[in-house]
Design a protein around this motif. Structure first.
Motif, PDB file in Angstrom:
ATOM      1  N   ARG A 127      52.694  45.756  10.872  1.00  0.00           N
ATOM      2  CA  ARG A 127      52.233  47.067  11.353  1.00  0.00           C
ATOM      3  C   ARG A 127      51.130  46.904  12.385  1.00  0.00           C
ATOM      4  O   ARG A 127      51.101  47.607  13.405  1.00  0.00           O
ATOM      5  CB  ARG A 127      51.748  47.916  10.176  1.00  0.00           C
ATOM      6  CG  ARG A 127      51.236  49.302  10.601  1.00  0.00           C
ATOM      7  CD  ARG A 127      50.839  50.164   9.423  1.00  0.00           C
ATOM      8  NE  ARG A 127      52.004  50.583   8.648  1.00  0.00           N
ATOM      9  CZ  ARG A 127      52.284  50.147   7.432  1.00  0.00           C
ATOM     10  NH1 ARG A 127      51.488  49.265   6.844  1.00  0.00           N
ATOM     11  NH2 ARG A 127      53.342  50.595   6.787  1.00  0.00           N
ATOM     12  N   ALA A 128      50.219  45.968  12.161  1.00  0.00           N
ATOM     13  CA  ALA A 128      49.134  45.727  13.114  1.00  0.00           C
ATOM     14  C   ALA A 128      49.688  45.239  14.443  1.00  0.00           C
ATOM     15  O   ALA A 128      49.230  45.658  15.514  1.00  0.00           O
ATOM     16  CB  ALA A 128      48.147  44.717  12.535  1.00  0.00           C
ATOM     17  N   ALA A 129      50.690  44.360  14.397  1.00  0.00           N
ATOM     18  CA  ALA A 129      51.293  43.848  15.628  1.00  0.00           C
ATOM     19  C   ALA A 129      51.975  44.968  16.401  1.00  0.00           C
ATOM     20  O   ALA A 129      51.827  45.087  17.624  1.00  0.00           O
ATOM     21  CB  ALA A 129      52.284  42.743  15.293  1.00  0.00           C
ATOM     22  N   ALA A 130      52.753  45.780  15.697  1.00  0.00           N
ATOM     23  CA  ALA A 130      53.440  46.895  16.351  1.00  0.00           C
ATOM     24  C   ALA A 130      52.440  47.839  17.010  1.00  0.00           C
ATOM     25  O   ALA A 130      52.668  48.338  18.112  1.00  0.00           O
ATOM     26  CB  ALA A 130      54.294  47.647  15.338  1.00  0.00           C
ATOM     27  N   ASP A 131      51.316  48.077  16.341  1.00  0.00           N
ATOM     28  CA  ASP A 131      50.304  48.991  16.869  1.00  0.00           C
ATOM     29  C   ASP A 131      49.732  48.490  18.183  1.00  0.00           C
ATOM     30  O   ASP A 131      49.386  49.290  19.064  1.00  0.00           O
ATOM     31  CB  ASP A 131      49.186  49.170  15.838  1.00  0.00           C
ATOM     32  CG  ASP A 131      48.121  50.138  16.308  1.00  0.00           C
ATOM     33  OD1 ASP A 131      48.424  51.335  16.468  1.00  0.00           O
ATOM     34  OD2 ASP A 131      46.975  49.701  16.557  1.00  0.00           O
ATOM     35  N   THR A 132      49.630  47.158  18.363  1.00  0.00           N
ATOM     36  CA  THR A 132      49.038  46.645  19.600  1.00  0.00           C
ATOM     37  C   THR A 132      49.959  46.780  20.807  1.00  0.00           C
ATOM     38  O   THR A 132      49.529  46.508  21.933  1.00  0.00           O
ATOM     39  CB  THR A 132      48.626  45.164  19.461  1.00  0.00           C
ATOM     40  OG1 THR A 132      49.776  44.341  19.280  1.00  0.00           O
ATOM     41  CG2 THR A 132      47.656  44.966  18.316  1.00  0.00           C
TER      42      THR A 132
END
Length: 315
Positions: A127-132
């Motif tokens: 989720r953190a990767a997608a957010d970036t």
């Protein structure tokens, strides 16, 4: 969420430790045009599982480089939390002021696809990767017909038909073709004229045997879509030595899938070496009229016939 300075970004050794894959190489004039990134010496902006370099003069990336791990892909909800990158002078980035301007009838087109980097050991990491991917540095204006249809079909094929089912580790380089002859947006933004890219490229690199890297390239366009919607001025920017009129003269073109040399000629980038899976032995037979989608709708039949099914990506 981690601080921007802690993001590791693209890894050259990701596919295989003995098959390093360097970033595309820019020409000197492009290198001189890079937007400075605080805390770096090479002006490479790292995010989670991908990195990019930004053109200071255009406000769009020269390229983005992403690592895709199909075996660690996770399904997570979409955030749409678009923002500017605080490491880069906001004057070098286009944000909501562009995408909400009058006649801005285009999407924020992800260069690194959200789902491509949406992987990790945990759902939280994915989720953190997608957010970036929702930094404006990773966005270029794209008409919906391109962004949501044919371009999306290509991206979905790479991820969901090849990478995830086969647990593949692959690298994807993507970007707009930034040409001096690109048409000008009809609306000035913050008092500045904005040239809108009309061509987009993508190079996929993978290995089938852990001994040899392979690569395939794709090119798509949206100039007719922009002109049909009267989003760009009718007069063209004066062509320079980088103009591509000669591509209009060829016949018997391959559509979408192209030689890597064609992408390098258009972008002025030098892409990392690998075995070319797709080769056209003829002189460059690329007709931009065919690459440019004129409001065509992607269908299963078209997906098979138009030349960008990546059968060679199967290991």
């Amino acid at each position: 969420m981690a601080n921007l300075e802690n993001y590791k970004g693209y890894s050259e050794a990701f596919i295989h430790p003995e098959l390093p894959l360097p970033l595309p190489r820019l020409q000197a004039e492009q290198q001189a045009d890079l937007a400075p990134v605080t805390g770096t010496t090479n002006n490479l902006a790292n995010y989670i599982n991908y990195s990019l370099v930004l053109s200071q003069s255009r406000g769009f990336p020269y390229f983005v480089a992403s690592n895709i791990d199909g075996g660690l892909f996770k399904k997570v909800s979409r955030t749409d939390n678009w923002r500017k990158d605080s490491r880069i002078d906001y004057a070098h980035q286009w944000g909501e002021e562009l995408y909400k301007a009058r006649k801005s009838d285009f999407d924020k087109g992800h260069m690194t696809k959200r789902e491509d980097v949406q992987w990790g050991q945990t759902t939280l990491e994915a989720r953190a990767a997608a957010d970036t991917t929702f930094y404006f540095t990773n966005a270029v204006p794209q008409r919906a017909e391109l962004n949501q249809q044919i371009w999306a079909d290509l991206e979905n094929y790479i991820l969901h038909t090849e990478s995830v089912p086969n647990n593949l580790r692959i690298a994807v380089f993507t970007g707009p073709v930034l040409r001096p002859s690109d048409p000008v947006f009809v609306t000035k933004v913050l008092g500045r004229e904005v040239q809108l890219p009309t061509l987009f490229w993508k190079v996929v690199i993978f290995t089938k045997d852990n001994q040899q890297l392979n690569r395939v390239g794709f090119l798509m366009g949206q100039e007719k879509l922009l002109r049909k919607a009267k989003i760009v001025k009718s007069e063209a920017v004066e062509a320079t030595a980088f103009a591509t009129e000669r591509f209009m003269e060829f016949e018997d073109a391959e559509t979408y899938q192209v030689n890597i040399a064609t992408i390098e000629e258009l972008t002025k980038l030098t892409l990392p070496p690998a075995q070319d899976v797709y080769l056209d032995s003829r002189p460059i037979k690329l007709v931009l009229e065919e690459v440019d989608i004129n409001a065509r709708v992607a269908t299963p039949k078209a997906f098979t016939e138009l030349g960008y099914r990546i059968s060679n990506l199967v290991v």
